[in-house]
Design a protein around this motif. Structure first.
Motif, PDB file in Angstrom:
ATOM      1  N   LEU B  91      99.211  53.852  19.021  1.00  0.00           N
ATOM      2  CA  LEU B  91     100.607  54.218  19.223  1.00  0.00           C
ATOM      3  C   LEU B  91     101.382  54.193  17.925  1.00  0.00           C
ATOM      4  O   LEU B  91     102.317  54.964  17.736  1.00  0.00           O
ATOM      5  CB  LEU B  91     101.226  53.283  20.255  1.00  0.00           C
ATOM      6  CG  LEU B  91     100.722  53.632  21.650  1.00  0.00           C
ATOM      7  CD1 LEU B  91     100.779  52.441  22.582  1.00  0.00           C
ATOM      8  CD2 LEU B  91     101.529  54.784  22.219  1.00  0.00           C
ATOM      9  N   GLU B  92     100.957  53.324  17.031  1.00  0.00           N
ATOM     10  CA  GLU B  92     101.592  53.292  15.723  1.00  0.00           C
ATOM     11  C   GLU B  92     101.293  54.592  14.972  1.00  0.00           C
ATOM     12  O   GLU B  92     102.181  55.190  14.358  1.00  0.00           O
ATOM     13  CB  GLU B  92     101.044  52.082  14.961  1.00  0.00           C
ATOM     14  CG  GLU B  92     101.787  51.722  13.720  1.00  0.00           C
ATOM     15  CD  GLU B  92     101.132  50.509  13.080  1.00  0.00           C
ATOM     16  OE1 GLU B  92     100.706  50.621  11.923  1.00  0.00           O
ATOM     17  OE2 GLU B  92     101.019  49.464  13.766  1.00  0.00           O
ATOM     18  N   ALA B  93     100.051  55.037  15.095  1.00  0.00           N
ATOM     19  CA  ALA B  93      99.646  56.256  14.390  1.00  0.00           C
ATOM     20  C   ALA B  93     100.346  57.496  14.949  1.00  0.00           C
ATOM     21  O   ALA B  93     100.631  58.436  14.212  1.00  0.00           O
ATOM     22  CB  ALA B  93      98.134  56.430  14.475  1.00  0.00           C
ATOM     23  N   ILE B  94     100.629  57.501  16.224  1.00  0.00           N
ATOM     24  CA  ILE B  94     101.209  58.703  16.815  1.00  0.00           C
ATOM     25  C   ILE B  94     102.712  58.578  17.037  1.00  0.00           C
ATOM     26  O   ILE B  94     103.326  59.439  17.664  1.00  0.00           O
ATOM     27  CB  ILE B  94     100.536  59.040  18.171  1.00  0.00           C
ATOM     28  CG1 ILE B  94     100.816  57.954  19.205  1.00  0.00           C
ATOM     29  CG2 ILE B  94      99.056  59.248  18.014  1.00  0.00           C
ATOM     30  CD1 ILE B  94     100.211  58.259  20.565  1.00  0.00           C
ATOM     31  N   ARG B  95     103.280  57.528  16.488  1.00  0.00           N
ATOM     32  CA  ARG B  95     104.692  57.250  16.763  1.00  0.00           C
ATOM     33  C   ARG B  95     105.611  58.425  16.470  1.00  0.00           C
ATOM     34  O   ARG B  95     106.441  58.808  17.274  1.00  0.00           O
ATOM     35  CB  ARG B  95     105.152  56.028  15.962  1.00  0.00           C
ATOM     36  CG  ARG B  95     106.600  55.636  16.186  1.00  0.00           C
ATOM     37  CD  ARG B  95     106.975  54.409  15.361  1.00  0.00           C
ATOM     38  NE  ARG B  95     106.109  53.279  15.624  1.00  0.00           N
ATOM     39  CZ  ARG B  95     106.258  52.457  16.665  1.00  0.00           C
ATOM     40  NH1 ARG B  95     107.215  52.645  17.519  1.00  0.00           N
ATOM     41  NH2 ARG B  95     105.436  51.439  16.832  1.00  0.00           N
ATOM     42  N   THR B  97     104.814  61.511  16.121  1.00  0.00           N
ATOM     43  CA  THR B  97     104.308  62.791  16.603  1.00  0.00           C
ATOM     44  C   THR B  97     104.750  62.994  18.046  1.00  0.00           C
ATOM     45  O   THR B  97     105.415  62.158  18.618  1.00  0.00           O
ATOM     46  CB  THR B  97     102.776  62.833  16.555  1.00  0.00           C
ATOM     47  OG1 THR B  97     102.255  62.018  17.605  1.00  0.00           O
ATOM     48  CG2 THR B  97     102.269  62.310  15.228  1.00  0.00           C
ATOM     49  N   GLU B  98     104.345  64.113  18.606  1.00  0.00           N
ATOM     50  CA  GLU B  98     104.706  64.345  19.995  1.00  0.00           C
ATOM     51  C   GLU B  98     103.577  63.924  20.930  1.00  0.00           C
ATOM     52  O   GLU B  98     103.626  64.163  22.130  1.00  0.00           O
ATOM     53  CB  GLU B  98     105.034  65.817  20.217  1.00  0.00           C
ATOM     54  CG  GLU B  98     103.951  66.747  19.751  1.00  0.00           C
ATOM     55  CD  GLU B  98     104.451  68.182  19.655  1.00  0.00           C
ATOM     56  OE1 GLU B  98     105.280  68.577  20.482  1.00  0.00           O
ATOM     57  OE2 GLU B  98     104.003  68.886  18.724  1.00  0.00           O
ATOM     58  N   PHE B  99     102.579  63.274  20.369  1.00  0.00           N
ATOM     59  CA  PHE B  99     101.465  62.841  21.205  1.00  0.00           C
ATOM     60  C   PHE B  99     101.840  61.624  22.028  1.00  0.00           C
ATOM     61  O   PHE B  99     102.688  60.828  21.645  1.00  0.00           O
ATOM     62  CB  PHE B  99     100.250  62.495  20.344  1.00  0.00           C
ATOM     63  CG  PHE B  99      99.526  63.703  19.832  1.00  0.00           C
ATOM     64  CD1 PHE B  99      98.518  64.288  20.579  1.00  0.00           C
ATOM     65  CD2 PHE B  99      99.869  64.260  18.619  1.00  0.00           C
ATOM     66  CE1 PHE B  99      97.854  65.409  20.116  1.00  0.00           C
ATOM     67  CE2 PHE B  99      99.215  65.375  18.147  1.00  0.00           C
ATOM     68  CZ  PHE B  99      98.207  65.954  18.899  1.00  0.00           C
ATOM     69  N   ALA B 100     101.193  61.505  23.170  1.00  0.00           N
ATOM     70  CA  ALA B 100     101.350  60.307  23.982  1.00  0.00           C
ATOM     71  C   ALA B 100      99.964  59.832  24.377  1.00  0.00           C
ATOM     72  O   ALA B 100      98.988  60.585  24.318  1.00  0.00           O
ATOM     73  CB  ALA B 100     102.197  60.599  25.208  1.00  0.00           C
ATOM     74  N   LEU B 101      99.906  58.597  24.758  1.00  0.00           N
ATOM     75  CA  LEU B 101      98.615  57.977  25.061  1.00  0.00           C
ATOM     76  C   LEU B 101      98.481  57.734  26.545  1.00  0.00           C
ATOM     77  O   LEU B 101      99.358  57.133  27.163  1.00  0.00           O
ATOM     78  CB  LEU B 101      98.505  56.650  24.308  1.00  0.00           C
ATOM     79  CG  LEU B 101      97.202  55.883  24.503  1.00  0.00           C
ATOM     80  CD1 LEU B 101      96.048  56.662  23.916  1.00  0.00           C
ATOM     81  CD2 LEU B 101      97.301  54.512  23.877  1.00  0.00           C
ATOM     82  N   ILE B 102      97.396  58.201  27.113  1.00  0.00           N
ATOM     83  CA  ILE B 102      97.165  57.926  28.513  1.00  0.00           C
ATOM     84  C   ILE B 102      95.861  57.150  28.670  1.00  0.00           C
ATOM     85  O   ILE B 102      94.874  57.454  28.013  1.00  0.00           O
ATOM     86  CB  ILE B 102      97.262  59.223  29.358  1.00  0.00           C
ATOM     87  CG1 ILE B 102      96.074  59.450  30.249  1.00  0.00           C
ATOM     88  CG2 ILE B 102      97.482  60.440  28.520  1.00  0.00           C
ATOM     89  CD1 ILE B 102      96.346  60.664  31.145  1.00  0.00           C
ATOM     90  N   VAL B 103      95.931  56.079  29.436  1.00  0.00           N
ATOM     91  CA  VAL B 103      94.799  55.153  29.500  1.00  0.00           C
ATOM     92  C   VAL B 103      93.956  55.380  30.737  1.00  0.00           C
ATOM     93  O   VAL B 103      94.455  55.760  31.787  1.00  0.00           O
ATOM     94  CB  VAL B 103      95.255  53.682  29.491  1.00  0.00           C
ATOM     95  CG1 VAL B 103      95.883  53.337  28.182  1.00  0.00           C
ATOM     96  CG2 VAL B 103      96.170  53.399  30.655  1.00  0.00           C
ATOM     97  N   ARG B 104      92.699  55.116  30.576  1.00  0.00           N
ATOM     98  CA  ARG B 104      91.771  55.325  31.675  1.00  0.00           C
ATOM     99  C   ARG B 104      90.620  54.322  31.591  1.00  0.00           C
ATOM    100  O   ARG B 104      89.691  54.508  30.810  1.00  0.00           O
ATOM    101  CB  ARG B 104      91.223  56.744  31.594  1.00  0.00           C
ATOM    102  CG  ARG B 104      90.136  57.034  32.575  1.00  0.00           C
ATOM    103  CD  ARG B 104      90.706  57.210  33.962  1.00  0.00           C
ATOM    104  NE  ARG B 104      89.668  57.271  34.963  1.00  0.00           N
ATOM    105  CZ  ARG B 104      89.886  57.672  36.208  1.00  0.00           C
ATOM    106  NH1 ARG B 104      91.087  58.053  36.572  1.00  0.00           N
ATOM    107  NH2 ARG B 104      88.921  57.673  37.071  1.00  0.00           N
TER     108      ARG B 104
END
Lengths: 345, 345
Positions: B91-95, B97-104
């Motif tokens: 999340l720090e790396a994509i802060r 950017t427009e990316f989001a993280l989805i967990v699975r």
DNA sequence: TTGTACGCGTTATCAC
DNA sequence: GTGATAACGCGTACAA
């Protein structure tokens, strides 16, 4: 050239419609389980869907429906196990749905916290968010969600919101039960390591302690209460003070496991044996509670149930009230509590 | 009626274009920082964007670009702290950017695991996935990603893949360093609690142990090696056996912290003092390592750096090779190790 | 019961 | 440099 189905070649609803010899609206009806459909048509379309391994594009769906199927998890939690358990519960609840979970840690102490969350919510246009303590106690955050038209459910230790937007653990009662247990074991002189004032959970646990002590007509003056901020080090420092009190308490209730671990540490440094000379109870049932020596008696949140319930409240707002809102944590009895040896005075 | 901006009333690119008096393509150019744009036009559009608090709709973007900005985190990890730390790093790396993280989370033992992941990937059409150990060691999973045209980066303890798809911790070398440290402290009789054979990390740590022992010309016969499966209980059982060996080892290296905590437990039951009579080293630097008594010397992965690097490799595939792939864990020295007391024989 | 035409908000093509 | 216009894949009126 067989067998490939790369990202750019995924079948669309049009492919299905063309091959099945129907309009795409019909396919759409099959996907969305419209009741008014000829059985033959439905089966024909379904077989084509299966054959092509067609999966609807969620982006297109989200665009057309003007809402997406992403739910966010907002947390600022020092307790990794709790966050992960909560994720697990949520994912269990949404397993058969098209929802997905997107996580977002927030920095409680950042002055731009609210702006950060706002940017995040506006950008992602989430279906809704689940908010974990302690950040869930922030009313401005809930207000922000309402303002943005973003669904939300908060998890907390008290009645922070109405039942449609809350899953609540009754920490006060749970602490009461823990104290009852200590009293049953014969303890009369029980000390408290309270959590930081800013946390609602800490306040509730403190109240639970005082209520139970009053109920048993036991002394719980200020000399028997120390405060920490939920960390190992502050638990250690708090216990150092409590263990100097005379007569020394025979039991300590710490408002979370980390502080209890710190207290254990303090006792060991003074060669006070746990549980022989001092009983110890923690709160949260984190991994540490089971893996230190002696294994620690602690209060366990029904976190999976709470997470499931929270997710369902969010996904099915119409039935949100039907989902349980109140959850009672239970006491996990381990070796850190025993009857006092009698020479406590 | 001022000030409200509900979900249904968010401004679109058309609103911006109309108010700014330009075409929406021009607005699009501004958003995407096209270089060929009149400065005046740009500023005019930008001011309108700011005034309306316009935020591009990611669903529509994803649809038009035929790719979304979601990256998935696949894990099946028993170590909550590690998963959460990794999330934090990503999340720090994509802060910005427009990316989001989805967990699975995935169930490694489920026979339908691959199908589950396939369904998940086909449904969500992720930009790519990050795969954590131990599931990252599954080559079929990586093959599935390639087949589906889904980007991926694996995190592992060995060279599981090419550098564009891997961040690798050198567990073997890290264990070697830990053993070197024990030898420096004067230990000669060192035992190993190995992890389960199925895990590459366990194999690497075992190799690291044997290589280091050979380098120092120390005995590491089978009587000094026990095996567990990364849990507290199996660590306890393994240590019980090792502590019966004569002459008793003066140090034990456990392949993870949980097993080290179990070993500590076993030692305590036998009234073998740690670290006076037995030194102990763990691996992972989980929360438990710092919070037990004595605080445990352990190997710490540079997990935040690895997560950052993995995320960047995924997001910028063209420069993936430039991101570091190899990371060396370092030894965190705490109180569980000291020089042997000399009466070990 | 099924199909047609259009809208959702964005980017891409290709003129001007 | 800028603007019509057509995708992108799906849902929904409304018509048939």
């Amino acid at each position: 050239m067989a067998g490939e189905r790369k990202r750019d070649q995924q079948p669309t609803i049009n492919d299905v419609a063309r091959i099945a010899g129907v309009s795409k609206k019909t396919v759409s009806r099959v996907i969305n389980r419209s009741p008014l459909l000829n059985k033959d048509t439905r089966e024909r379309v379904e077989s084509v869907i299966a054959r092509l391994a067609y999966v609807p594009n969620p982006q297109a769906r989200a665009l057309a429906l003007r809402r997406n199927f992403l739910i966010g998890l907002l947390h600022d939690n020092p307790n990794a196990q709790m966050v992960l358990s909560f994720q697990e519960g949520v994912l269990e609840a949404i397993r058969e749905t098209e929802f997905a979970l997107i996580v977002r840690p927030v920095d409680r102490h950042s002055p731009s916290m609210l702006d950060d969350v706002r940017t995040f919510l506006e950008r992602q246009r989430l279906f809704g968010v689940l908010i974990l303590p302690p950040i869930s106690e922030n009313d401005e955050l809930a207000e922000l969600c309402r303002e943005l038209g973003c669904g939300y459910v908060r998890m907390g230790s008290a009645k922070l919101d109405d039942d449609a937007h809350l899953v609540e653990s009754n920490d006060r009662q749970a602490v009461g039960n823990a104290i009852d247990y200590l009293v049953e074991q014969g303890h009369r002189r029980i000390a408290l390591i309270a959590g930081p004032d800013g946390f609602r959970s800490a306040q509730e646990r403190r109240k639970g302690f005082h209520e139970a002590m009053a109920r048993h007509q036991l002394d719980c003056g200020p000399e028997l209460v120390a405060q920490g901020n939920y960390t190992f080090e502050t638990g250690l420092a708090a216990a150092e003070r409590l263990l100097e009190v005379s007569p020394r308490p025979t039991a300590i209730f710490a408002s979370n496991d980390e502080m209890a671990a710190g207290a254990l540490h303090a006792a060991r440094q003074r060669e006070i044996d746990v549980p022989r000379d001092l009983s110890l109870v923690g709160f949260d049932d984190t991994a540490i509670a089971a893996h230190i020596w002696p294994p620690m008696t602690t209060v366990r949140w029904p976190i999976l149930s709470m997470a499931r319930s929270a997710a369902l409240k969010l996904i099915y707002p119409a039935e949100a009230e039907k989902q349980p809102s109140k959850f009672l944590s239970d006491l996990v009895r381990r070796a850190s509590v025993t009857s006092p040896s009698g020479k406590s005075g």
